[in-house]
Design an enzyme around this catalytic site. Sequence first.
Site, PDB file in Angstrom:
ATOM      1  N   ARG A  27       7.178   7.898  15.155  1.00 30.76           N
ATOM      2  CA  ARG A  27       7.597   7.136  14.086  1.00 30.76           C
ATOM      3  C   ARG A  27       6.816   7.378  12.679  1.00 30.76           C
ATOM      4  O   ARG A  27       7.272   6.854  11.794  1.00 30.76           O
ATOM      5  CB  ARG A  27       7.710   5.686  14.487  1.00 30.76           C
ATOM      6  CG  ARG A  27       8.736   5.429  15.738  1.00 30.76           C
ATOM      7  CD  ARG A  27       8.425   3.989  16.099  1.00 30.76           C
ATOM      8  NE  ARG A  27       9.530   3.606  16.881  1.00 30.76           N
ATOM      9  CZ  ARG A  27      10.213   2.593  16.362  1.00 30.76           C
ATOM     10  NH1 ARG A  27       9.980   2.049  15.129  1.00 30.76           N
ATOM     11  NH2 ARG A  27      11.447   2.319  16.903  1.00 30.76           N
ATOM     12  N   TRP A  74       1.253   1.716  10.215  1.00 36.91           N
ATOM     13  CA  TRP A  74       1.864   2.585   8.964  1.00 36.91           C
ATOM     14  C   TRP A  74       1.467   1.329   7.936  1.00 36.91           C
ATOM     15  O   TRP A  74       2.094   0.472   7.603  1.00 36.91           O
ATOM     16  CB  TRP A  74       3.052   2.846   8.886  1.00 36.91           C
ATOM     17  CG  TRP A  74       3.767   3.505   7.969  1.00 36.91           C
ATOM     18  CD1 TRP A  74       3.521   5.232   7.748  1.00 36.91           C
ATOM     19  CD2 TRP A  74       4.272   3.162   6.843  1.00 36.91           C
ATOM     20  NE1 TRP A  74       4.073   5.431   6.663  1.00 36.91           N
ATOM     21  CE2 TRP A  74       4.396   4.376   5.921  1.00 36.91           C
ATOM     22  CE3 TRP A  74       4.775   2.103   6.282  1.00 36.91           C
ATOM     23  CZ2 TRP A  74       5.112   4.304   4.656  1.00 36.91           C
ATOM     24  CZ3 TRP A  74       5.327   1.767   5.083  1.00 36.91           C
ATOM     25  CH2 TRP A  74       5.875   3.070   4.420  1.00 36.91           C
ATOM     26  N   GLY A  99       5.361  -5.265  10.286  1.00 40.81           N
ATOM     27  CA  GLY A  99       6.142  -6.187   9.082  1.00 40.81           C
ATOM     28  C   GLY A  99       5.414  -6.442   8.023  1.00 40.81           C
ATOM     29  O   GLY A  99       4.195  -6.027   7.858  1.00 40.81           O
ATOM     30  N   LYS A 482      14.946  16.898   2.306  1.00 44.18           N
ATOM     31  CA  LYS A 482      14.382  17.419   3.258  1.00 44.18           C
ATOM     32  C   LYS A 482      13.257  18.364   3.130  1.00 44.18           C
ATOM     33  O   LYS A 482      12.203  18.137   3.716  1.00 44.18           O
ATOM     34  CB  LYS A 482      15.506  18.396   4.033  1.00 44.18           C
ATOM     35  CG  LYS A 482      15.755  18.512   5.686  1.00 44.18           C
ATOM     36  CD  LYS A 482      16.015  17.127   6.416  1.00 44.18           C
ATOM     37  CE  LYS A 482      15.892  15.868   5.888  1.00 44.18           C
ATOM     38  NZ  LYS A 482      16.322  14.894   6.704  1.00 44.18           N
ATOM     39  N   GLU A 485      10.329  16.023   1.885  1.00 43.81           N
ATOM     40  CA  GLU A 485       9.660  15.280   3.023  1.00 43.81           C
ATOM     41  C   GLU A 485       8.764  16.215   3.819  1.00 43.81           C
ATOM     42  O   GLU A 485       7.663  15.357   4.058  1.00 43.81           O
ATOM     43  CB  GLU A 485      11.003  14.926   3.868  1.00 43.81           C
ATOM     44  CG  GLU A 485      11.609  13.611   3.639  1.00 43.81           C
ATOM     45  CD  GLU A 485      12.692  13.234   4.821  1.00 43.81           C
ATOM     46  OE1 GLU A 485      12.535  12.304   5.228  1.00 43.81           O
ATOM     47  OE2 GLU A 485      13.564  14.120   5.179  1.00 43.81           O
ATOM     48  N   HIS A 501      22.855  19.617 -19.052  1.00 40.24           N
ATOM     49  CA  HIS A 501      22.587  18.168 -19.550  1.00 40.24           C
ATOM     50  C   HIS A 501      20.952  17.729 -19.585  1.00 40.24           C
ATOM     51  O   HIS A 501      20.841  16.650 -19.616  1.00 40.24           O
ATOM     52  CB  HIS A 501      23.543  17.065 -19.030  1.00 40.24           C
ATOM     53  CG  HIS A 501      25.177  17.493 -19.473  1.00 40.24           C
ATOM     54  ND1 HIS A 501      25.383  17.268 -20.625  1.00 40.24           N
ATOM     55  CD2 HIS A 501      26.019  17.879 -18.691  1.00 40.24           C
ATOM     56  CE1 HIS A 501      26.769  17.461 -20.711  1.00 40.24           C
ATOM     57  NE2 HIS A 501      27.137  17.765 -19.500  1.00 40.24           N
ATOM     58  N   LYS A 600       9.546   7.115  10.644  1.00 45.38           N
ATOM     59  CA  LYS A 600      11.062   6.941  11.255  1.00 45.38           C
ATOM     60  C   LYS A 600      10.910   5.390  11.468  1.00 45.38           C
ATOM     61  O   LYS A 600      10.184   4.691  11.781  1.00 45.38           O
ATOM     62  CB  LYS A 600      11.010   7.453  12.526  1.00 45.38           C
ATOM     63  CG  LYS A 600      12.296   7.823  12.748  1.00 45.38           C
ATOM     64  CD  LYS A 600      12.377   9.438  13.472  1.00 45.38           C
ATOM     65  CE  LYS A 600      13.595   9.752  13.600  1.00 45.38           C
ATOM     66  NZ  LYS A 600      14.358  10.623  12.680  1.00 45.38           N
TER      67      LYS A 600
HETATM   68  N1  HGA Z   1       1.625  -5.221   6.913  1.00 47.30           N
HETATM   69  C1  HGA Z   1       0.690  -4.744   7.909  1.00 47.30           C
HETATM   70  C2  HGA Z   1       1.653  -4.114   9.097  1.00 47.30           C
HETATM   71  C3  HGA Z   1       2.300  -2.952   8.559  1.00 47.30           C
HETATM   72  C4  HGA Z   1       3.611  -2.163   9.341  1.00 47.30           C
HETATM   73  O1  HGA Z   1       4.619  -3.105   9.902  1.00 47.30           O
HETATM   74  N2  HGA Z   1       3.813  -1.094   9.235  1.00 47.30           N
HETATM   75  O2  HGA Z   1       4.812  -0.398   9.580  1.00 47.30           O
HETATM   76  C5  HGA Z   1      -0.313  -3.829   7.508  1.00 47.30           C
HETATM   77  O3  HGA Z   1      -0.285  -3.316   6.499  1.00 47.30           O
HETATM   78  O4  HGA Z   1      -1.072  -3.771   8.365  1.00 47.30           O
END
Ligand code: HGA
Length: 605
Positions: A27, A74, A99, A482, A485, A501, A600
């Site tokens: 992910r 992340w 989150g 693609k 990325e 244009h 992901k």
């Molecule tokens: N907000 C939290 C968790 C990040 C998260 O869910 N990443 O996918 C942080 O920054 O640690």
Amino acid sequence: MCGIVGAVSQRNVEKILLEGLKRLEYRGYDSAGMALVHNQKFLINKAVGKVSALAELVQQSNISGKTGIAHTRWATHGIPSQNNAHPHTSENISIVHNGIIENYKELRSELIELGYVFLSETDTEAVVHLFHYHYKQTHDLMLSLQQTIKKLQGAYGLVVMCENEPDTILGTRSGSPLVVGIGIDENFLASDQLALRQVTDRFIYLEEGDVVKLRSNSIDIFDQSFSPVVREEVVISDVHDAADKDGFRHYMLKEIFEQPEAIARTLDGRISHESVVQDLLGEEARTVLSQVTQVQIVACGTSYHAGLIAKYAIEEWAGIPCLVDIASEYRYRKVIVPDNALFISISQSGETADTLAALRKAKASGYLSSLAICNVPNSSLVRESAFSLMTCAGVEIGVASTKAFTTQIVALQLVALMLAEKRKEEHKSIVQALHQLPDYCQRVLELNDRIEKISEHFVEKHHALFLGRGVQYPVAMEGALKLKEISYIHAEAYAAGELKHGPLALVDSDMPVITVAPNNELLEKLKSNLEEVQARGGKLYVFADQSAGFSEDANTQVFNLPHVPACIAPIIYTLPLQLLSYHVAVMRGTDVDQPRNLAKSVTVE
Ligand code: HGA
């Protein structure tokens, strides 16, 4: 995106947690951490970088425990660092979180006033101190969790552990997924069932707002009003092991080559010789679809491009107007919903935060009904939509979506055919083309060696331009996405008619221009646009119908594709662009399956 694994067992769980994190690696993440409880004390390890670095630390420190929580992060708030990695701890409480807590600044100030010291820059740390604050007063884990989440704004999947109650872990979700894995004398929590497939095939998907208390031999679930609830247990018997590269160098390449098979699965049992199985989504859906006079598609990233391609099929085959929006835009704009409008959301994982939020907004906005196009059964998007059509792509590990994209297009084409029930006589040629699609894909994949060779031309480039017209314009957009990325080359897509244009100013002998050119009613127009590029010394790479009449010269490379029916051309022309991006990325030495900064299943807004 970041992953959560938690376990409460009668055996040591550190290996289970590490294996779970490994299974979620695809992910994308930037750091990892784990907390175990042993003799009522936390043992915590965190590492920036890969799960293997965390595994090494755990091995070196020779720790074990029967209860634990683990996380791949992340970063959304605060740089990737050991301090910011999860779990976060407040004395005897430890937490992992997926989150974003939107009101973390207010919570942080209040908690600092109360004497808490913050050691990280994350939003998450406010949650752990808040929980600790409540637990200090109540000495009751469930009550503390209830009191904590009442004060949280934003999205979270949370798992909590306490030194004083080492035989328990708690979980809750709102806007981020969380699933319970049921074992024998052990139970688990994870952000995705994939993380737990090595220990169980029995799962309970928590609903929005649910809170769960796990012990090794009990699972107690409460809904958002804190009443006890029973959630259905699901047995997932698919034994496909996503962790196998089958001899390919990268998952992405494996997944590109899986497309003929994946597309055949998407079609399997859904089309007869001449038409779509009209009851594909059930009788009720058939009635609903027969009333639809407008379609609104909402998605993000690659799925958004699948939506743009589907618009052509829905408008042309069914004669129904179709709007396509980016979920993060749709969710915050004023939406006018006409009568009998169908809301279609598209997401590989079914957990994409913006797409889910858009669905929730749509459900409150008066659409006739909602349909999810998704690759993951039991995902939030599927469960919250009135109807769903699975793409059957199989697990996709590469962060850059390939087979999930082409199977989304196929699934959306099936929906377009269902919406076009009244024009059934036109279905025959489309359905016959769909039957041939896996074979055509196979033939196009044979271009692989030549595309690999030509990729060398791109290694030193900093920019690339992708051109297409009509339904091939979103194909060009997907090609550009693609390339950027996974190879980190700046790439842009333009509708070829737009060239003059503005973007033509970018074209010189250093600018590769990649074009998709099926032999359709726009071919001559496209050729004129390409003349404009050639006249400025641009280097052309044309993926063209073999009958389109392109010839090669010093500045033009032509790749001949079989002549295919127009309805399947968007899929056929996507494949060489995927291969091109892949080989360019490999030659540039990037992390193809886990490109930098990307993830992901984007479960944050
Ligand atoms: N907000 C939290 C968790 C990040 C998260 O869910 N990443 O996918 C942080 O920054 O640690």
